[in-house]
Scaffold this active site. Structure first.
Site, PDB file in Angstrom:
ATOM      1  N   CYS A   1       0.828  -1.206   0.000  1.00  0.00           N
ATOM      2  CA  CYS A   1       0.000   0.000   0.000  1.00  0.00           C
ATOM      3  C   CYS A   1       0.862   1.255   0.000  1.00  0.00           C
ATOM      4  CB  CYS A   1      -0.911  -0.024   1.225  1.00  0.00           C
ATOM      5  SG  CYS A   1      -1.880   1.468   1.395  1.00  0.00           S
TER       6      CYS A   1
ATOM      7  N   CYS B   1      -0.423   4.161   2.161  1.00  0.00           N
ATOM      8  CA  CYS B   1      -0.182   4.017   3.602  1.00  0.00           C
ATOM      9  C   CYS B   1       1.287   4.253   3.945  1.00  0.00           C
ATOM     10  CB  CYS B   1      -0.535   2.609   4.087  1.00  0.00           C
ATOM     11  SG  CYS B   1      -1.984   1.892   3.336  1.00  0.00           S
ATOM     12  N   ASP B   2       2.187   3.733   3.143  1.00  0.00           N
ATOM     13  CA  ASP B   2       3.595   3.659   3.552  1.00  0.00           C
ATOM     14  C   ASP B   2       4.559   4.522   2.739  1.00  0.00           C
ATOM     15  OD1 ASP B   2       2.771   1.745   5.394  1.00  0.00           O
ATOM     16  OD2 ASP B   2       3.036   0.104   3.975  1.00  0.00           O
TER      17      ASP B   2
END
Ligand code: NAP
Length: 308
Positions: A135, A138-139
């Site tokens: 992701c 997200c990261d």
């Protein structure tokens, strides 16, 4: 444990499940929605949704799911954060066991979605959170000014490669063929992005590093040439999804790829059980189509429960 009796249970809280909850609640069915491990579904990991009608300026994946949730709650759908562990559809009422409760339901809508497919490489699972991610939204920010690689040629990989260039120094986009599977508009954006280097006809053979990602060994599948990308610190895997149907094996008819088989009225192989969204759709996998099938499933469940 005493079983809780419900008229209708919706399993899964992504676009399909929440739309089903909105429709079922407005129809007076008092639905209970059981969110799984990913409330909001995989769309919350999308940075920007540009093709959902009604939002000409685009809308964030997280933001749109907050709106779906608020709308379901407005009509008093009950949302619980429980994970379904076991089902028994051999008799009615149908049985559902979660990590907290046992339920009986007259009707069920399954909207458990799909989860990221793995490449199956050594260290892939061990290095999750240590350079491996599924992701970028997200990261991505963890890799500021670093070099990263994205593998895949679908819309998700293309979107992630572009998104990551907001933070990173460089993105290698590794695709096993010489043509993207994703849309032309997304492909063109990636090709025009000077921070992205596309490695066509290339497959990842090995994740390098002892405790974290410290490079990748890749191979050109046309020439057999192998190269080590020693500058890579982050590796984003975007090679599609597989349906979350493990608990339904043996209970419902699944196709060869594990998707729940439905007819055009979202009916599964068991009467009163419907499926909607990515768990029954290997082709479209859009927020709009998931929401559409969620609405259909709830309307069909209403007819079933009312004896039409
Ligand atoms: P996808 O479209 O199925 O693409 C998966 C990609 O991963 C393909 O390019 C495939 O290569 C590659 N791949 C699969 N297994 C691999 C392996 N073992 N090794 C290397 N590469 C591998 O999946 P997705 O990109 O995750 O998208 C899922 C769905 O969401 C699609 O229907 C997509 O259109 C949709 N989506 C839509 C939007 C949008 O409309 N804005 C945005 C995001 C996602 P091949 O091409 O060679 O098969």
């Amino acid at each position: 444990m005493e079983k809780k009796k419900e008229k209708i249970i919706i399993i899964g809280g992504g676009p399909a499940g929440l739309t089903a909850a909105i429709y079922a609640a407005r129809a007076g069915l008092d639905p209970l929605l059981l969110n799984g491990p990913e409330p909001g579904g995989k769309i919350i990991t999308t940075s920007e949704l540009e093709n959902y009608p009604g939002f000409p300026e685009g809308i964030g994946g997280y933001e749109v799911m907050e709106k779906f949730t608020a709308q379901a709650e407005k009509f008093e759908a009950r949302l619980e954060y429980e994970t379904v562990e076991k089902v028994d559809f051999s008799k009615t009422p149908y049985q559902i066991t979660t990590d907290e409760n046992e339920y009986e339901a007259e009707s069920i809508i399954i909207a458990t979605g799909a989860e990221s497919r793995k490449l199956g490489l050594d260290k892939e699972v061990k290095f999750i959170g240590r350079g491996i991610s599924y992701c970028a939204t997200c990261d991505g920010a963890l890799f500021r000014d670093k070099v990263v690689a994205v593998v895949g040629g679908g819309n998700v990989a293309l979107e992630e490669a572009n998104f990551l260039t907001r933070f990173v120094k460089k993105v290698y986009l590794i695709h096993r063929r010489d043509k993207f599977r994703g849309s032309r508009i997304m492909g063109d954006r990636v090709k025009e992005n000077s921070k992205v280097e596309i490695l066509w006809n290339t497959e990842v053979r090995e994740i390098l590093g002892e405790d974290k990602v410290e490079g990748l060994k890749v191979e050109n599948n046309k020439t057999g040439e192998q190269v080590k990308l020693n500058d890579v610190n982050g590796f984003f895997i975007a090679v599609g999804y597989r349906p979350r149907t493990g608990i339904f094996k043996g209970e419902l008819e699944l196709d060869d790829s594990g998707y729940i088989v439905t007819d055009k009225r979202q009916r599964t192989s068991k009467e009163g059980i419907f499926a909607a969204g990515d768990v029954q759709d290997s082709i479209y996998q859009q927020v709009i189509t998931s929401a559409g099938t969620g609405a259909k499933a709830a309307m069909e469940a209403y007819k079933f429960l009312e004896g039409y």
